[in-house]
Design an enzyme around this catalytic site. Structure first.
Site: not given
Length: 273
Positions: A96-97
């Site tokens: 979830k960057r």
């Protein structure tokens, strides 16, 4: 891995199951804790016992980062093992960057080049220049958060912006980004009624669907509203499979749980195709 190769694996295995490798040392069988790398040994046993029943594995990187450098090494050993022994498996770095362009480029290199995952999850809140660096990698996929299964999703994602729900704006906008053919989307299973609306926007994209089982999502409903001509779904299950037992038979019990889901998927595929 190309999208076509993933589709072929779904057809071959009669499964669109993704198994989440979210390893918590307080939950794994205690006999593994005496080993040099209990996280990797747990993952290896789960993978060896379930690889023929699923098409994807998804380590959530938080569960590895929490243990510092040793956890990161366990993650690297896990993806290396998958890439060496089970190359047909679609791998997802659930990281979830999302950051400004040059930072996103480095995140993309870390997961898609150095660790050599097939895909990585990203948060799109910062817009095009935070996501396009991930999309630049050939035969790699970027799985963008679209409509999540948590309660807080209603804080922003379903709010109306100029008469349209925000998650729809996000998905529609992303279709115009460079290399958008490499996009997949995260859509929570607990919001099955939204799948029909999402399919109007991205009829051909793959959707990664968490929330089946422990979080209350229903596989049949998701398939009714979300399945496309190529299936187009990766249904994730984590805790229900990997923590089916905390005894020495944990791998076999994990297989039994994975097989229940795979058999349900096979029946759905038989009826649909």
């Amino acid at each position: 891995m190309t999208t076509q190769q993933l589709i072929e694996q779904i057809q071959l295995k009669k499964s669109f199951l993704c198994i989440g490798l979210d390893v918590d040392l307080t939950k794994i069988p205690k006999h593994l804790l005496a080993l040099e790398d209990p996280i990797f040994e747990f993952n290896k046993a789960i993978i060896d016992s379930t690889h023929d029943l699923c098409v994807s594995y998804k380590p959530n990187t938080a569960f590895y980062e929490a243990y510092g450098i040793k956890g990161w090494q366990s993650l690297a050993k896990t993806i290396n093992y998958l890439n060496e022994k089970y190359l047909e498996i679609f791998t997802i770095a659930d990281a979830k960057r999302g950051d400004i362009g040059n930072t996103s480029t480095m995140y993309a290199k870390a997961f898609l080049e150095d660790l050599n995952f097939d895909s990585v999850t990203v948060a799109p809140y910062m817009g095009k220049d935070s996501v396009e660096p991930f999309l630049a990698f050939q035969n790699k996929h970027t799985i963008m958060l679209a409509l999540t299964s948590n309660d807080g999703a209603f804080d922003f994602q379903t709010k109306e912006v100029n008469g349209k729900e925000f998650y729809k704006v996000v998905i529609e906008t992303s279709k115009h980004w460079k290399n958008s053919q490499n996009l997949m989307y995260v859509v929570g299973a607990t919001k099955a009624e939204y799948f029909a609306e999402i399919r109007k926007i991205v009829p051909n994209s793959f959707l990664l669907v968490p929330g089946i089982g422990a979080q209350g999502g229903n596989l049949s409903d998701v398939c009714t509203y979300g399945m496309n001509k190529d299936v187009g779904l990766l249904i994730n299950s984590s805790r229900a499979i990997i923590y089916a037992s905390n005894g020495e038979n944990f791998a076999q019990k994990a297989r039994e749980e994975a097989q229940k889901i795979q058999q349900e998927m096979e029946a759905i595929l038989h009826n649909r195709f």
